[in-house]
Design an enzyme around this catalytic site. Structure first.
Site, PDB file in Angstrom:
ATOM      1  N   CYS A  96      -5.683  13.464  12.936  1.00 24.68           N
ATOM      2  CA  CYS A  96      -6.191  12.128  12.676  1.00 24.68           C
ATOM      3  C   CYS A  96      -6.084  11.329  13.954  1.00 24.68           C
ATOM      4  O   CYS A  96      -5.522  11.786  14.940  1.00 24.68           O
ATOM      5  CB  CYS A  96      -5.430  11.458  11.548  1.00 24.68           C
ATOM      6  SG  CYS A  96      -3.858  10.808  12.032  1.00 24.68           S
ATOM      7  N   LYS A 119       0.833  -1.210   0.000  1.00 20.50           N
ATOM      8  CA  LYS A 119       0.000   0.000   0.000  1.00 20.50           C
ATOM      9  C   LYS A 119       0.863   1.254   0.000  1.00 20.50           C
ATOM     10  O   LYS A 119       0.667   2.161  -0.807  1.00 20.50           O
ATOM     11  CB  LYS A 119      -0.909   0.016   1.241  1.00 20.50           C
ATOM     12  CG  LYS A 119      -1.587   1.359   1.497  1.00 20.50           C
ATOM     13  CD  LYS A 119      -2.509   1.321   2.677  1.00 20.50           C
ATOM     14  CE  LYS A 119      -1.886   1.716   3.998  1.00 20.50           C
ATOM     15  NZ  LYS A 119      -1.593   3.157   4.148  1.00 20.50           N
ATOM     16  N   ASN A 120       1.834   1.290   0.910  1.00 21.19           N
ATOM     17  CA  ASN A 120       2.599   2.528   1.074  1.00 21.19           C
ATOM     18  C   ASN A 120       3.597   2.781  -0.050  1.00 21.19           C
ATOM     19  O   ASN A 120       4.176   3.867  -0.130  1.00 21.19           O
ATOM     20  CB  ASN A 120       3.318   2.531   2.431  1.00 21.19           C
ATOM     21  CG  ASN A 120       2.354   2.784   3.576  1.00 21.19           C
ATOM     22  OD1 ASN A 120       1.173   3.033   3.350  1.00 21.19           O
ATOM     23  ND2 ASN A 120       2.842   2.717   4.795  1.00 21.19           N
ATOM     24  N   ARG A 150      -5.042  10.418   4.327  1.00 18.30           N
ATOM     25  CA  ARG A 150      -4.079  11.483   4.490  1.00 18.30           C
ATOM     26  C   ARG A 150      -3.003  11.461   3.397  1.00 18.30           C
ATOM     27  O   ARG A 150      -2.445  12.492   3.036  1.00 18.30           O
ATOM     28  CB  ARG A 150      -3.450  11.291   5.869  1.00 18.30           C
ATOM     29  CG  ARG A 150      -2.815  12.486   6.398  1.00 18.30           C
ATOM     30  CD  ARG A 150      -2.258  12.201   7.761  1.00 18.30           C
ATOM     31  NE  ARG A 150      -1.434  13.325   8.152  1.00 18.30           N
ATOM     32  CZ  ARG A 150      -0.227  13.539   7.695  1.00 18.30           C
ATOM     33  NH1 ARG A 150       0.319  12.680   6.861  1.00 18.30           N
ATOM     34  NH2 ARG A 150       0.437  14.602   8.071  1.00 18.30           N
ATOM     35  N   ARG A 169       0.044  14.781  13.150  1.00 14.12           N
ATOM     36  CA  ARG A 169       0.536  14.522  11.803  1.00 14.12           C
ATOM     37  C   ARG A 169       0.554  15.753  10.890  1.00 14.12           C
ATOM     38  O   ARG A 169      -0.195  15.854   9.918  1.00 14.12           O
ATOM     39  CB  ARG A 169      -0.269  13.397  11.154  1.00 14.12           C
ATOM     40  CG  ARG A 169      -0.231  12.150  11.999  1.00 14.12           C
ATOM     41  CD  ARG A 169      -0.813  10.983  11.312  1.00 14.12           C
ATOM     42  NE  ARG A 169       0.098  10.399  10.352  1.00 14.12           N
ATOM     43  CZ  ARG A 169      -0.222   9.366   9.600  1.00 14.12           C
ATOM     44  NH1 ARG A 169      -1.423   8.854   9.682  1.00 14.12           N
ATOM     45  NH2 ARG A 169       0.649   8.862   8.768  1.00 14.12           N
ATOM     46  N   ARG A 201      -8.745  -0.437   4.468  1.00 11.28           N
ATOM     47  CA  ARG A 201      -7.879   0.577   3.862  1.00 11.28           C
ATOM     48  C   ARG A 201      -6.502  -0.003   3.563  1.00 11.28           C
ATOM     49  O   ARG A 201      -5.814   0.468   2.658  1.00 11.28           O
ATOM     50  CB  ARG A 201      -7.728   1.779   4.809  1.00 11.28           C
ATOM     51  CG  ARG A 201      -9.014   2.567   4.986  1.00 11.28           C
ATOM     52  CD  ARG A 201      -8.739   3.876   5.687  1.00 11.28           C
ATOM     53  NE  ARG A 201      -7.498   4.418   5.215  1.00 11.28           N
ATOM     54  CZ  ARG A 201      -6.499   4.837   5.990  1.00 11.28           C
ATOM     55  NH1 ARG A 201      -6.631   4.813   7.287  1.00 11.28           N
ATOM     56  NH2 ARG A 201      -5.401   5.302   5.471  1.00 11.28           N
ATOM     57  N   ASP A 245       4.236   0.800  12.196  1.00  7.44           N
ATOM     58  CA  ASP A 245       3.066   0.116  11.624  1.00  7.44           C
ATOM     59  C   ASP A 245       2.958  -1.347  12.064  1.00  7.44           C
ATOM     60  O   ASP A 245       1.977  -2.018  11.730  1.00  7.44           O
ATOM     61  CB  ASP A 245       3.096   0.195  10.091  1.00  7.44           C
ATOM     62  CG  ASP A 245       2.722   1.578   9.584  1.00  7.44           C
ATOM     63  OD1 ASP A 245       2.298   2.425  10.393  1.00  7.44           O
ATOM     64  OD2 ASP A 245       2.854   1.817   8.366  1.00  7.44           O
TER      65      ASP A 245
END
Ligand code: UD1
Length: 428
Positions: free
Chosen positions: A117, A22-23, A93, A122, A398, A306
């Site tokens: 958030c 994802k990132n 974001r 952030r 997500r 994470d």
């Protein structure tokens, strides 16, 4: 809102493929805005954040075609809008990642401020400061970052704090800037390297990605390329922890062990036997209970924030006492009260969670609060006795591709209970 019903107790066994990261996929999709020729991307994960990004790019006028087997094709064509509206940014974001490419290629961008958030404040000050140093005029009006520039100029950018998306935004902007840019104290995350590799495939001139000093020699234009996104190291790590917590044996395929050193080290410390192959990782717990581990989150190559919630879940059922020190985000223990409702013995002191393992967690209805916190709750449910109902699963959707199907294929008792669609909030 969908829920997950998890019947705990089964030791996970078998093989599971990792999805695309994802990132890495999010900045790479944003970087397609820079390309002057067609781009084909492979290994794009099937996730809500990806859908949001595709919608964002589509609304700007990008021409996107979804292919079978997780591919996306992007045809260059003039954009009709240069805005990332609040309604999309508030759900994700990472929409801030279009700021650098829009400014570098089109000289303008109106991106909604992400705002606060769930896991902390952030800010995006580093993104803005860096682009200003490259000659952009940036103001904040009515909740929007309004950025304008002629051609950006290369500059020496020293980042106060290591920021992953901050580094990525500035890296993308620098590819089309006039002259040389040096990003110091750059993030070294593998996803930054994946983005740099993609940009290089388009014709960008980048050196030093993966170190804390990235040099970019700006070019006049970027072409097209075919590129395959790297595997998701956080998803991979989550499956490994699931195997460790349930005393099972799991092989994660289509992944990369080289970007999981810190996680693999902690899993070995917890008592897991781990074999690493060219593109797979096998964890064997041989039915044993894990030992508690101490974790200290920090930028790559240290232990990833994470993965903190997942190791919190592991410590909950481990032998002994483990501490988790969270140094990246100030409010990232929201899984703790939920785990306590399942019988976990955790005390929070400032940014440290001290966890004394219990023999077994007991199932309870729990609420997901952000993406990785939800992963921690799912793992706790897999190891608990009884039926755990995890609410607000949209957080999980997500960032985890088909999580209940993948876990069920490993023998977990897990199923989705569909609900009405609900509102979304921002998480990492
Ligand atoms: C990215 C990841 C997220 C991960 C995080 C840290 C993506 C899409 N998300 O988020 O999954 O948890 O890295 O590894 O890749 N900061 C500032 N000013 C800024 C930017 C950041 O002070 O302008 C601070 C943040 O508040 C935080 C720290 O820097 O304390 C690191 O945040 P950052 O690396 O920017 O996180 P993200 O890129 O948003």
């Amino acid at each position: 809102m969908d829920k997950l019903l998890i019947t705990g107790g089964a030791a996970l066994r078998g093989q599971v493929p990792a999805s695309g990261s994802k990132n890495a996929a999010l900045p790479i999709l944003a970087a397609t805005l820079l390309a002057d020729a067609p781009v084909t991307l492979g290994n794009i994960p099937h996730l809500r954040d990806i859908t949001t990004t595709l919608e964002l790019l589509g609304r700007m006028g990008a021409c996107l075609t979804l292919q079978d087997d997780m591919g996306v094709e992007v045809q260059p064509r003039p954009l009709k809008s240069f805005a990332a509206p609040y309604e999309l940014v508030k759900t994700m974001r990472a929409s801030i990642l279009v700021l650098g490419p829009l400014l570098a290629r089109y000289g303008r961008a109106d991106v909604s401020l992400p705002g606060g958030c769930a896991i902390g404040a952030r800010p995006v000050n580093l993104h803005i400061q860096g682009l200003r140093a490259m000659g952009a005029e940036i103001g904040v009006e009515a909740g929007y970052i309004r950025a304008r520039a002629q051609r950006l100029r290369g500059a020496r950018l020293v980042m106060d704090t290591v920021s992953v998306t901050g580094t990525e935004n500035l890296l993308m902007a620098a590819t089309l800037a006039e002259g040389e840019t040096l990003i110091e104290n750059a993030a070294r995350e593998p996803e930054v390297v994946d983005l740099a590799d993609f940009l290089s495939a388009l014709g960008a001139r980048i050196e030093g990605a993966g170190t804390d000093r990235i040099h970019v020699q700006g070019v006049d234009g970027l072409g097209g390329a075919s590129y395959r996104v790297m595997p998701d190291r956080i998803e991979t790590g989550t499956f490994l922890v699931a195997a460790a917590m349930t005393g099972g044996r799991v092989t994660v395929r289509q992944t990369r062990a080289d970007c999981l050193d810190a996680v693999i080290h902690k899993l070995r410390e917890a008592g897991a036997e781990i074999d690493v192959d060219a593109n797979s990782i096998t964890l064997d717990m041989q039915g044993r209970r894990p030992r508690a581990v101490d974790i200290h989150t920090a930028p790559y190559p240290a232990f990833p924030t994470d993965m903190q919630a997942q190791f919190c879940a592991l410590n909950c059922i481990a032998e002994g006492v483990g501490t988790l020190t969270e140094t990246i985000f100030e409010n990232r223990f929201m899984h703790v009260p939920e785990l306590q409702r399942m019988g976990a013995d955790i005390r929070i002191e400032g940014n440290v969670a001290i966890c004394r393992g219990v023999e077994r967690l007991t199932a309870a209805p729990v609420m997901a609060t952000d993406l990785r916190a939800s992963a921690g709750l799912v793992l706790a449910g897999l190891a608990a006795s009884g039926d755990t109902l995890v609410d607000r699963v949209y957080h999980l959707d997500r960032g985890y591709d088909s999580i209940e199907e993948k876990l069920a294929a490993l023998g977990a008792g897990i199923r989705r209970i569909p609900g009405r669609s609900g509102s979304l909030t921002t998480t990492p």
